[in-house]
Design an enzyme around this catalytic site. Structure first.
Site, PDB file in Angstrom:
ATOM      1  CB  ALA A 252      -1.900  -1.359  -1.812  1.00  0.00           C
ATOM      2  CG  ASP A 253       0.964  -4.073   3.939  1.00  0.00           C
ATOM      3  OD1 ASP A 253       2.039  -4.444   3.449  1.00  0.00           O
ATOM      4  OD2 ASP A 253       0.494  -4.553   4.990  1.00  0.00           O
ATOM      5  CB  ILE A 254      -1.459  -8.392   1.841  1.00  0.00           C
ATOM      6  CG1 ILE A 254      -1.598  -8.267   0.330  1.00  0.00           C
ATOM      7  CG2 ILE A 254      -2.195  -9.630   2.342  1.00  0.00           C
ATOM      8  CD1 ILE A 254      -0.892  -9.374  -0.438  1.00  0.00           C
TER       9      ILE A 254
END
Length: 307
Positions: A252-254
């Site tokens: 989920a890390d941008i």
């Protein structure tokens, strides 16, 4: 005590040290200008130890000269050596990673660019998780400022061989703070609560962070998720930067999604699920591929935490 550690090559000590200055994680340690020496006060089996690690080898033939001085108790050379090996990921052999992806269209250039860059993990799990919480939803510079203010407020200073070292505050010191103490340092109300309440859980014996070392990644996740302020992203970062686990994917890390977008030349940022599909063949090296992709953006993770 003095001893030598020979990390498994390739091992780029200077690249590892230089990264610390880029990410602003130098509050409680000292580096020399050549990025060949690391000094810090760390806790080993509850004993505060001055540790000096100096690189005298090359990327292909690495060697670390280590010196340790226990300051308030006794700890064996074997235990100190094991701790330094853990901190610097010296026993992690990245050769299979580089060989497996040597012909990978998208990843080969990223892996070549950062060859020998291993994880330098935080020396203490409490320090690691607090810094990760501080870094949630703020930029690197401000996160560094907040960390420094917390250290100044609740940490201690130790003099060793003529040099003054700051020591990251222990849970007991942080648990004695009031929320207002951190609010005055520009911490948000929520972060003040998260950090102080976490310290209280540890100080009261409700949470034993050291027990996490014996757990699987999933067990660590299930142990920490019920704690307010600690979401999946925070735990994934703890597994990576605190514990050095090699197969963690914070999908989920941008920052990771932006890096994939650039390296794979995608029209738009992939979703969390698309990242998981794309990374199916990264096992058992998902941490290091993620780490190098983050580095390709010259940034640490951008938080998307589900607290």
């Amino acid at each position: 005590m003095k001893f030598v550690i020979e990390p498994k090559p390739p091992f780029d000590f200077q690249k590892m040290m230089q990264r610390l200055t880029v990410t602003g994680k130098t509050h409680v340690l000292k580096l020399n200008e050549e990025f060949t020496s690391y000094e810090k006060i760390i806790k080993i089996e509850e004993v505060s130890c001055y540790v000096n690690v100096t690189s005298s080898g090359t990327v292909k033939s690495p060697s670390l000269n280590c010196k340790a001085i226990p300051l308030n108790g006794h700890v064996s050379e074997e235990v100190v050596k094991k701790k330094i090996q853990q901190l610097f990921s010296t026993e992690v052999d990245l050769s299979p990673l580089y060989e497996h992806f040597s012909k990978h269209k998208e990843l080969v250039h990223v892996l070549q660019r950062f060859e020998g860059l291993k994880l330098l993990t935080d020396t203490d799990l409490f320090e690691s998780i607090v810094k990760i919480i501080i870094g949630q939803q703020v930029n690197l510079t401000f996160a560094g400022t907040l960390t420094e203010r917390l250290i100044e407020l609740a940490g201690e200073k130790v003099e060793v061989e003529g040099s003054i070292f700051q020591v990251f505050p222990a849970p007991n010191s942080v648990s004695n703070l009031k929320y207002e103490d951190l609010r005055e340092l520009q911490f948000s109300q929520r972060k003040a609560e998260y950090i102080i309440d976490l310290a209280k859980l540890i100080s009261e014996g409700t949470l034993d962070l050291e027990s996490l070392w014996e757990m699987s990644d999933e067990e660590v996740l299930q142990t920490l998720l019920p704690i307010r302020g600690i979401g999946k992203w925070t735990i994934e970062c703890l597994l990576i930067f605190g514990m050095g686990r090699t197969d963690v994917l914070p999908a989920a890390d941008i920052g990771l999604r932006n890096a994939i977008c650039g390296v794979w030349k995608l029209a738009e940022q992939p979703s969390e699920e698309e990242v998981r599909v794309l990374a199916m063949d990264w096992t058992p090296w998902r941490t290091y591929i993620t780490y190098y992709l983050w580095e390709s953006l010259n940034q640490t993770p951008a938080v998307v935490d589900h607290t």
